[in-house]
Design a protein around this motif. Sequence first.
Motif, mmCIF file in Angstrom:
data_model
loop_
_atom_site.group_PDB
_atom_site.id
_atom_site.type_symbol
_atom_site.label_atom_id
_atom_site.label_comp_id
_atom_site.label_asym_id
_atom_site.label_seq_id
_atom_site.Cartn_x
_atom_site.Cartn_y
_atom_site.Cartn_z
ATOM 1 N N GLU B 201 0.843 -1.207 0.000
ATOM 2 C CA GLU B 201 0.000 0.000 0.000
ATOM 3 C C GLU B 201 0.880 1.260 0.000
ATOM 4 O OE1 GLU B 201 -3.199 -0.679 -0.334
ATOM 5 O OE2 GLU B 201 -3.691 1.458 -0.547
ATOM 6 N N ILE B 202 1.940 1.208 0.814
ATOM 7 C CA ILE B 202 2.883 2.343 0.866
ATOM 8 C C ILE B 202 3.544 2.499 -0.503
ATOM 9 C CG2 ILE B 202 4.996 3.242 1.953
ATOM 10 C CD1 ILE B 202 2.691 3.204 3.891
ATOM 11 N N ASN B 203 3.851 1.375 -1.109
ATOM 12 C CA ASN B 203 4.475 1.400 -2.427
ATOM 13 C C ASN B 203 3.557 2.073 -3.441
ATOM 14 O OD1 ASN B 203 6.534 0.848 -4.211
ATOM 15 N ND2 ASN B 203 5.597 -1.080 -4.870
ATOM 16 N N LYS B 204 2.285 1.771 -3.332
ATOM 17 C CA LYS B 204 1.298 2.345 -4.241
ATOM 18 C C LYS B 204 1.265 3.879 -4.085
ATOM 19 C CE LYS B 204 -2.412 -0.494 -4.419
ATOM 20 N NZ LYS B 204 -3.756 -0.813 -3.872
ATOM 21 N N SER B 205 1.470 4.314 -2.865
ATOM 22 C CA SER B 205 1.389 5.758 -2.598
ATOM 23 C C SER B 205 2.621 6.498 -3.122
ATOM 24 C CB SER B 205 1.294 6.008 -1.094
ATOM 25 O OG SER B 205 2.566 5.796 -0.490
ATOM 26 N N ARG B 206 3.681 5.761 -3.391
ATOM 27 C CA ARG B 206 4.982 6.311 -3.814
ATOM 28 C C ARG B 206 5.540 7.310 -2.798
ATOM 29 N NH1 ARG B 206 2.234 7.125 -8.554
ATOM 30 N NH2 ARG B 206 2.927 9.282 -8.825
ATOM 31 N N PRO B 216 12.587 6.035 -1.040
ATOM 32 C CA PRO B 216 11.228 5.467 -1.044
ATOM 33 C C PRO B 216 10.987 4.632 0.224
ATOM 34 C CG PRO B 216 12.285 5.123 -3.164
ATOM 35 C CD PRO B 216 13.340 5.672 -2.248
ATOM 36 N N THR B 217 9.955 4.983 0.946
ATOM 37 C CA THR B 217 9.713 4.361 2.244
ATOM 38 C C THR B 217 9.383 2.876 2.121
ATOM 39 O OG1 THR B 217 8.903 6.488 2.983
ATOM 40 C CG2 THR B 217 8.377 4.617 4.385
ATOM 41 N N ALA B 218 8.597 2.522 1.126
ATOM 42 C CA ALA B 218 8.219 1.108 0.960
ATOM 43 C C ALA B 218 9.459 0.260 0.729
ATOM 44 C CB ALA B 218 7.256 0.962 -0.218
ATOM 45 N N MET B 219 10.393 0.784 -0.037
ATOM 46 C CA MET B 219 11.605 0.031 -0.336
ATOM 47 C C MET B 219 12.430 -0.160 0.938
ATOM 48 S SD MET B 219 14.480 0.829 -3.204
ATOM 49 C CE MET B 219 13.481 1.477 -4.497
ATOM 50 N N LYS B 220 12.504 0.898 1.740
ATOM 51 C CA LYS B 220 13.267 0.800 2.990
ATOM 52 C C LYS B 220 12.658 -0.271 3.893
ATOM 53 C CE LYS B 220 14.959 4.694 4.945
ATOM 54 N NZ LYS B 220 14.995 5.904 5.783
ATOM 55 N N TRP B 221 11.339 -0.235 4.026
ATOM 56 C CA TRP B 221 10.659 -1.212 4.899
ATOM 57 C C TRP B 221 10.841 -2.627 4.363
ATOM 58 C CZ3 TRP B 221 5.276 1.268 6.485
ATOM 59 C CH2 TRP B 221 5.524 2.440 7.225
ATOM 60 N N GLU B 378 -4.945 4.856 6.322
ATOM 61 C CA GLU B 378 -6.322 5.258 6.582
ATOM 62 C C GLU B 378 -7.068 5.465 5.270
ATOM 63 O OE1 GLU B 378 -8.895 8.783 8.801
ATOM 64 O OE2 GLU B 378 -6.939 9.198 7.930
ATOM 65 N N LYS B 379 -6.408 6.201 4.358
ATOM 66 C CA LYS B 379 -7.136 6.623 3.158
ATOM 67 C C LYS B 379 -6.719 5.925 1.869
ATOM 68 C CE LYS B 379 -8.722 11.089 4.645
ATOM 69 N NZ LYS B 379 -8.852 12.496 4.268
ATOM 70 N N GLY B 380 -5.662 5.144 1.927
ATOM 71 C CA GLY B 380 -5.255 4.402 0.733
ATOM 72 C C GLY B 380 -4.098 5.038 -0.027
ATOM 73 N N GLY B 381 -3.265 4.152 -0.568
ATOM 74 C CA GLY B 381 -2.104 4.613 -1.319
ATOM 75 C C GLY B 381 -2.510 5.340 -2.592
ATOM 76 N N GLU B 382 -3.554 4.883 -3.180
ATOM 77 C CA GLU B 382 -4.088 5.468 -4.414
ATOM 78 C C GLU B 382 -4.415 6.949 -4.201
ATOM 79 O OE1 GLU B 382 -4.615 3.486 -7.124
ATOM 80 O OE2 GLU B 382 -5.400 5.182 -8.282
ATOM 81 N N TRP B 383 -5.156 7.190 -3.135
ATOM 82 C CA TRP B 383 -5.565 8.559 -2.781
ATOM 83 C C TRP B 383 -4.335 9.452 -2.618
ATOM 84 C CZ3 TRP B 383 -4.205 10.626 2.089
ATOM 85 C CH2 TRP B 383 -4.736 11.902 2.369
ATOM 86 N N PHE B 384 -3.348 8.949 -1.878
ATOM 87 C CA PHE B 384 -2.152 9.719 -1.578
ATOM 88 C C PHE B 384 -1.375 10.041 -2.857
ATOM 89 C CE2 PHE B 384 2.246 10.305 -0.174
ATOM 90 C CZ PHE B 384 2.108 11.054 0.991
ATOM 91 N N SER B 385 -1.295 9.052 -3.740
ATOM 92 C CA SER B 385 -0.451 9.210 -4.930
ATOM 93 C C SER B 385 -0.996 10.272 -5.871
ATOM 94 C CB SER B 385 -0.329 7.871 -5.660
ATOM 95 O OG SER B 385 -1.561 7.573 -6.283
ATOM 96 N N LYS B 386 -2.245 10.686 -5.644
ATOM 97 C CA LYS B 386 -2.827 11.691 -6.551
ATOM 98 C C LYS B 386 -2.494 13.108 -6.091
ATOM 99 C CE LYS B 386 -6.226 9.003 -8.841
ATOM 100 N NZ LYS B 386 -7.088 8.018 -8.141
ATOM 101 N N ILE B 387 -1.967 13.227 -4.868
ATOM 102 C CA ILE B 387 -1.592 14.553 -4.367
ATOM 103 C C ILE B 387 -0.134 14.808 -4.759
ATOM 104 C CG2 ILE B 387 -1.503 16.031 -2.310
ATOM 105 C CD1 ILE B 387 -3.235 13.860 -0.912
ATOM 106 N N GLY B 388 0.206 16.046 -5.058
ATOM 107 C CA GLY B 388 1.600 16.384 -5.343
ATOM 108 C C GLY B 388 1.983 16.182 -6.796
#
Lengths: 182, 590
Positions: B201-206, B216-221, B378-388
């Motif tokens: 999910e974190i990966n999806k959010s980039r 990238p946080t997902a990669m670190k984890w 809480e809100k999904g990686g998809e949602w986050f990835s659309k910001i910024g």
Amino acid sequence: MSKPVIATAHFTGCFGCHMSILDIDERILDLVELVEFNKSPINDIKNFTKPVDIGIIEGGISNDENAEILMEFRKHCKILVAIGACALTGGVPSMRNLVPLKECLEEAYLNGPTVKSENTGIIPNDPDIPVLLDRVYPCHEVVKIDYFLPGCPPSADTIWNALVALLKGEPLNLDYELIKYD
Amino acid sequence: MTHHYREQIKNIASKYGNDRGYLMNIAHDIVNEFGYISDEMVSNLADVLNLPVVQVRDMISFYAFFPRKPLGKNVIRLCNAVIERMKGADEVGKAFEKALGISFGETTKDNLFTLLHTPCIGLSDQAPSALINKIPLTNLKPADVPQIISELKAGKDVSDLPQARVQLNLKKEGEVICAPLDSGTALRNALNMKPEEVIGEINKSRLRGRGGAGFPTAMKWDFCRKQKSPIRYLICNADEGEPGTFKDRVILTEYPDLVFEGMTIAGYAIGAKEGIMYLRGEYAYLLENLEKVLAKRRHLGLLGEHICGREDFNFDIRIQLGAGAYVCGEESALIESAEGKRGAPRDRPPFPVQKGYKGEPTSVNNVETLCCAARILEKGGEWFSKIGTKDSTGTKMLSVSGDCEHPGVYEVEYGITIENLLELVGAKDTQAVQVGGASGKCVAPKDFGRRISFEDLPTGGSIMIFGKNRDLLECMYQFVEFFVEESCGWCVPCRAGTTLLEKKFRQILDGKGTAQSLAELRRIAQTVKSMSRCGLGQTSANPVLTTIYDFADLYAEKIKEENGKLLTFDLQKAMKVGIEASGRTKEGVK
Ligand SMILES: Cc1cc2nc3c(=O)[nH]c(=O)nc-3n(C[C@H](O)[C@H](O)[C@H](O)COP(=O)(O)O)c2cc1C
Ligand code: SF4
Ligand code: SF4
Ligand code: FES
């Protein structure tokens, strides 16, 4: 075409660097062919008589006379080359930098074990003697120096190669042995 | 006296099970008890912990907050960082000196006051600021000083002073960090997934790290999770030492639940049972509330054993207090410090995800990164990835200080231009913007169209604005001074290089530089940048390197060439001692 003009100066050093210049042996004959010497201890010319192309400096700056002559050199020479540890870093004479000048003088002239008896010594104050500076300065802290040749002294070959390269406007390639010191 | 502290040191050490891993805490307790930690106490402590004395001294001597000589009853640490001095810290400092009759670095005869300077304490938006006995005082004016001193003399508590008020100054709330959170929502979502899915999910959010490097946080984890080891650790980096950064302070004050929720989710994702929040010593005043929030979360079953009723998930958090060293924000130095050692960075590889805290795989994440992670769950990686923007998703908390009408914290979408940001914060006639703190980049007006983002202008959050009338190069010089002070001293390019840089820079600013000095300055800067061992040294020349071209005119103005004569050499001054010692009268006359 007139020959390039060279001047040399000796400040607070042991004259070893000048000896090293003379150490180029028979090449000195080539050198005389190549260049003309102006102010230098080698020919005992005391004052600049014309603009100089290359000034070669030995020794660090420990007194006002050193400093003033070095500034003279800067004024008259297009290129200044500092040679030897003393000119580059202060060298052996700068070991006194570890002790405040006042203490140095007092030890040498007033309190040292070789001073004959107490209260008779004086710190030399004749106006003819140059005034010692608070510390021994490397030349590049007094004027702009264009090139540096390290060594104590730099070998005759190092000086020769550097000079020839400079005169011919070619890059300087020094063999590893010439710049390896340990 | 000796016996008196022996017993107490023994008690303090035994409180921590005589474990050297808690040396930071032990030292803090000793300093809290006695006000300092003397060489004798160090020897004594080494005895108790069964460690070589040098090892303990090596560690203690590293930190600004472990004084080795007695200080006054009240310790005043006035921030003298760049922004503070722009806002009148020097005048406040003089008022303190006058009121106390001492200079900085000194203690009054009655041992009531010690006056010290400190680098940025995370209050740049309410400068001038100070820590008195660890309590922050803000918006100081020289006129406040006599009253502060007299009230302290009368035994009044620092926290009762009218200046002991930290404003939140949260000027713009965004949708990622500054939104309400129902504690546990994000965590429960995470626990409904497998750890790998959480990472997915974190990966999806980039999501990329907010602490500076942008990894990238997902990669670190994922790296951390995949290490073959039964034990792993999660560390939250709350060291926030970069001058001009204070967004983590605001997050820790306003949204501590979000941070801890993020830490717990990260712990679940990487498979850690223990989390550590490394909180900078300057933020000790936040500790009480943070502990309260932790206790509440334990009580709610969001922390501790069997989290949210899950038999197989135990995770707890301890807070490790730092002790005033900027380099401890660097992740490997931070780990050393958390292990109770001197905060010197480690060689890498191995990276912390391979061998971190106590030699085990460890993920170090910034406060804000962990908040983002919680929000993503809480809100999904998809949602986050659309910001910024494409390479910088989400929002960024910016700490804005300096010459603007509304300094404070702004949560903005990645991709905002400097120009728009300046408008937002009410900055006019801006000469330059320092993006990313002392170690960041000084941006000239021609580049105000550039965007805050990893792909263009990255920042850990620090934005310092310099108005038209500021002496920009003096500000840059003060940044260099900061690095001289904060270099850990391990490697020569940084330890010696930053000092050489500082000296050469000073020479030029004093109008004693030549064109050659400028070339030398550039060369030293390049060497320090390319040869230093860790990020501190590698970025310490940035104040020079990012201004020397874009603000070349400012440098050129300082250069006065005088025919090869160096203006740094003062013959008359150099002759002075020689003339005096020999009793000559006329200077230099022969
Ligand atoms: C000198 C130095 C200071 C640093 N200070 C901080 C800091 O205060 N806070 C922080 O989160 N990261 C800091 N970092 C970056 C950390 O080393 C690390 O990259 C970061 O904590 C990783 O978290 P992230 O992936 O969430 O960004 C610093 C790095 C260096 C070189
Ligand atoms: S560098 Fe060596 S040889 Fe040259 S003057 Fe100094 S001591 Fe003498
Ligand atoms: S670069 Fe500086 S801070 Fe980093 S290891 Fe070297 S001396 Fe220490
Ligand atoms: S608190 Fe002083 S500059 Fe940040």
